[in-house]
Design an enzyme around this catalytic site. Structure first.
Site, PDB file in Angstrom:
ATOM      1  N   ARG A 277     -94.651 -57.585 -15.249  1.00 47.52           N
ATOM      2  CA  ARG A 277     -94.618 -58.731 -16.169  1.00 47.52           C
ATOM      3  C   ARG A 277     -93.383 -59.555 -15.873  1.00 47.52           C
ATOM      4  NH1 ARG A 277     -95.015 -55.064 -21.292  1.00 47.52           N
ATOM      5  NH2 ARG A 277     -93.904 -53.851 -19.743  1.00 47.52           N
TER       6      ARG A 277
ATOM      7  N   LYS B  34     -89.999 -42.003 -25.432  1.00 45.08           N
ATOM      8  CA  LYS B  34     -90.294 -42.752 -26.657  1.00 45.08           C
ATOM      9  C   LYS B  34     -91.166 -41.885 -27.562  1.00 45.08           C
ATOM     10  CE  LYS B  34     -91.134 -46.441 -23.335  1.00 45.08           C
ATOM     11  NZ  LYS B  34     -92.220 -47.167 -22.638  1.00 45.08           N
TER      12      LYS B  34
ATOM     13  N   SER C 151     -97.046 -53.086 -25.466  1.00 40.55           N
ATOM     14  CA  SER C 151     -97.543 -52.199 -26.518  1.00 40.55           C
ATOM     15  C   SER C 151     -96.607 -52.228 -27.723  1.00 40.55           C
ATOM     16  CB  SER C 151     -97.653 -50.770 -25.992  1.00 40.55           C
ATOM     17  OG  SER C 151     -98.565 -50.706 -24.922  1.00 40.55           O
TER      18      SER C 151
HETATM   19  P1  ADP Z   1     -94.487 -47.201 -19.251  1.00 38.98           P
HETATM   20  O1  ADP Z   1     -93.904 -46.475 -20.420  1.00 38.98           O
HETATM   21  O2  ADP Z   1     -94.787 -46.328 -18.077  1.00 38.98           O
HETATM   22  O3  ADP Z   1     -93.742 -48.443 -18.861  1.00 38.98           O
HETATM   23  P2  ADP Z   1     -96.584 -48.915 -20.312  1.00 38.98           P
HETATM   24  O4  ADP Z   1     -97.831 -48.471 -20.980  1.00 38.98           O
HETATM   25  O5  ADP Z   1     -95.616 -49.717 -21.096  1.00 38.98           O
HETATM   26  O6  ADP Z   1     -95.952 -47.579 -19.740  1.00 38.98           O
HETATM   27  O7  ADP Z   1     -96.939 -49.730 -19.010  1.00 38.98           O
HETATM   28  C1  ADP Z   1     -97.734 -49.196 -17.979  1.00 38.98           C
HETATM   29  C2  ADP Z   1     -97.805 -50.180 -16.821  1.00 38.98           C
HETATM   30  O8  ADP Z   1     -98.504 -51.353 -17.235  1.00 38.98           O
HETATM   31  C3  ADP Z   1     -96.460 -50.696 -16.321  1.00 38.98           C
HETATM   32  O9  ADP Z   1     -96.540 -50.902 -14.926  1.00 38.98           O
HETATM   33  C4  ADP Z   1     -96.280 -52.011 -17.039  1.00 38.98           C
HETATM   34  O10 ADP Z   1     -95.453 -52.894 -16.316  1.00 38.98           O
HETATM   35  C5  ADP Z   1     -97.713 -52.492 -17.052  1.00 38.98           C
HETATM   36  N1  ADP Z   1     -97.957 -53.444 -18.139  1.00 38.98           N
HETATM   37  C6  ADP Z   1     -97.669 -53.310 -19.448  1.00 38.98           C
HETATM   38  N2  ADP Z   1     -98.028 -54.401 -20.153  1.00 38.98           N
HETATM   39  C7  ADP Z   1     -98.549 -55.271 -19.249  1.00 38.98           C
HETATM   40  C8  ADP Z   1     -99.057 -56.592 -19.321  1.00 38.98           C
HETATM   41  N3  ADP Z   1     -99.091 -57.261 -20.474  1.00 38.98           N
HETATM   42  N4  ADP Z   1     -99.494 -57.174 -18.184  1.00 38.98           N
HETATM   43  C9  ADP Z   1     -99.434 -56.501 -17.015  1.00 38.98           C
HETATM   44  N5  ADP Z   1     -98.943 -55.265 -16.876  1.00 38.98           N
HETATM   45  C10 ADP Z   1     -98.503 -54.642 -17.968  1.00 38.98           C
END
Ligand code: ADP
Length: 165
Positions: free
Chosen positions: A92, A43, A130
């Protein structure tokens, strides 16, 4: 034998209260959590790795036992470098499951000593991602309860009308 340290990897572009929730609950299980910000994402990120690391650092500065760093390359190689065997991830909605399952499987195949531990998100943060935060912030929506204060400020700056051309 219990696990003392876990690596919590992710894009964190930017860190949300959902991530913070996983970090805090992870600290109930592990003595130390290394939050590892991935550099090699497919991304296109809004924030640079350095910005993302700083935002997380500012958001967790009151908590003992959290270290924040960037990393490049394969996660399993990074784990070997820091001598940690546990990956912490948040789960999630059901939609996370298949992807997380694939990644955990692949990492276990790359290094059988590695264990991935999942914590379920709190229901409060179930729908936070995010990318949704960025969409809402871009158009001036209120995200104050969904992200740490340093992130709210950083998003305001990023999306301030003067900077958008
Ligand atoms: P990636 O690109 O590795 O998925 P993210 O920053 O989107 O990175 O997510 C990192 C970790 O945090 C993942 O395990 C994701 O499932 C978790 N995560 C993201 N948002 C939440 C949330 N709202 N509650 C719990 N876990 C989350």
């Amino acid at each position: 034998m219990g696990f003392k340290t876990a690596v919590y990897p992710g894009s964190f572009d930017p860190v949300t209260m959902g991530h913070i929730d996983i970090i805090l609950r992870g600290l109930e299980v592990f003595d130390k959590i290394i939050v590892a910000v991935a550099n090699n994402t497919t991304k296109t990120p809004l924030f640079s790795v350095e910005e993302r690391v700083e935002l997380i650092k500012n958001s967790v500065k009151d908590y003992q036992g959290v270290v924040v760093t960037g990393f490049q390359g394969l996660l399993v190689d990074y784990l070997e470098k820091v001598n940690v065997q546990v990956i912490l991830r948040g789960l999630r909605a059901i939609s996370d499951f298949e992807y997380e399952f694939q990644i955990a499987n692949m990492n276990a195949r790359l290094n059988p000593d590695i264990e991935t531990v999942f914590l379920m998100t709190s229901e409060k943060y179930f729908y936070i991602s995010s990318s949704v935060i960025k969409e809402v912030a871009r158009f001036g929506g209120n995200i104050s309860e969904l992200v740490p204060i340093p992130v709210e400020e950083a998003l305001k700056t990023k999306f301030s009308p003067d900077l958008l051309t």
